[in-house]
Design a protein around this motif. Structure first.
Motif, PDB file in Angstrom:
ATOM      1  N   TRP A   1      11.970   2.754  -0.883  1.00  0.00           N
ATOM      2  CA  TRP A   1      10.784   2.088  -1.419  1.00  0.00           C
ATOM      3  C   TRP A   1       9.648   3.034  -1.768  1.00  0.00           C
ATOM      4  CZ3 TRP A   1       6.156   2.525   1.076  1.00  0.00           C
ATOM      5  CH2 TRP A   1       6.182   2.890   2.425  1.00  0.00           C
ATOM      6  N   ILE A   2       9.511   4.138  -1.053  1.00  0.00           N
ATOM      7  CA  ILE A   2       8.408   5.074  -1.319  1.00  0.00           C
ATOM      8  C   ILE A   2       8.495   5.652  -2.736  1.00  0.00           C
ATOM      9  CG2 ILE A   2       9.512   7.171  -0.417  1.00  0.00           C
ATOM     10  CD1 ILE A   2       5.863   6.249   0.248  1.00  0.00           C
ATOM     11  N   HIS A   3       9.701   5.573  -3.320  1.00  0.00           N
ATOM     12  CA  HIS A   3       9.911   6.087  -4.679  1.00  0.00           C
ATOM     13  C   HIS A   3       9.851   4.988  -5.743  1.00  0.00           C
ATOM     14  CE1 HIS A   3      11.050   9.805  -2.782  1.00  0.00           C
ATOM     15  NE2 HIS A   3      12.099   9.247  -2.195  1.00  0.00           N
ATOM     16  N   VAL A   4      10.356   3.808  -5.431  1.00  0.00           N
ATOM     17  CA  VAL A   4      10.583   2.825  -6.499  1.00  0.00           C
ATOM     18  C   VAL A   4       9.798   1.519  -6.376  1.00  0.00           C
ATOM     19  CG1 VAL A   4      12.880   3.742  -7.030  1.00  0.00           C
ATOM     20  CG2 VAL A   4      12.642   1.889  -5.353  1.00  0.00           C
ATOM     21  N   ASP A   5       9.188   1.245  -5.254  1.00  0.00           N
ATOM     22  CA  ASP A   5       8.475  -0.018  -5.068  1.00  0.00           C
ATOM     23  C   ASP A   5       6.965   0.236  -5.123  1.00  0.00           C
ATOM     24  OD1 ASP A   5       7.305  -2.409  -4.168  1.00  0.00           O
ATOM     25  OD2 ASP A   5       8.950  -2.805  -2.762  1.00  0.00           O
ATOM     26  N   LYS A   6       6.404   0.090  -6.326  1.00  0.00           N
ATOM     27  CA  LYS A   6       4.995   0.402  -6.564  1.00  0.00           C
ATOM     28  C   LYS A   6       4.065  -0.398  -5.647  1.00  0.00           C
ATOM     29  CE  LYS A   6       1.461   0.321 -10.102  1.00  0.00           C
ATOM     30  NZ  LYS A   6       1.037  -0.097 -11.411  1.00  0.00           N
TER      31      LYS A   6
END
Length: 152
Positions: free
Chosen positions: A43-48
């Motif tokens: 999520w730290i990469h893809v969940d704004k």
């Protein structure tokens, strides 16, 4: 861009900075494509939305390995090594990630020739690579990239 035509020209840069690449913006689209390619959808990469609420950077960040994978692209902006039959990415050593690259940051590669040897016709170079983040004092990473060249 620096043009290198042979071993002796390359060797003349030993211990010197070879150059820096252009700035490259890492946007969410690139991060998402990398996540898809590597199956790393943390999520730290893809969940704004979640990254903005729960993350330490208040935004998504690029995968560390995404930033490493930019080395060949950025390196080609620094040096044009000519008169070669083959160029091989041989290895990376002693890499340290110093700072996360937040989405929409611009980065550039700084390269210094740390070592060069002729191994019976194969040129082995070690490039000290530093990924600079625009408007930040601390780099995203530093480490050594090893290339092998077979000059004609």
């Amino acid at each position: 861009m620096l043009v290198i035509r042979n071993f002796e020209e390359y060797k003349s840069y030993l211990g010197k900075e070879i150059g820096v690449s252009k700035w490259h913006k890492i946007d969410q689209h690139q991060i998402n494509k990398f996540a898809d390619a590597t199956l790393d959808h943390q999520w730290i990469h893809v969940d704004k939305e979640r990254a903005e609420k729960e993350g330490p950077f208040s935004a998504t960040i690029a995968h560390g390995y995404l930033t490493l994978s930019l080395i060949p692209y950025l390196w080609k902006q620094i040096a044009d090594v000519q008169n070669i039959k083959m160029e091989i990415n041989y290895g990376i050593e002693q890499f340290k990630f110093g700072q996360a690259v937040v989405v929409d940051s611009e980065v550039q590669l700084k390269a210094k020739l740390k070592s060069i040897v002729n191994l019976r016709g194969t040129t082995k170079v070690i490039i000290e690579a530093t990924l600079i983040i625009k408007d930040h004092a601390k780099p995203a990473y530093t480490g050594d990239v090893i290339f092998l060249y077979h000059f004609i």
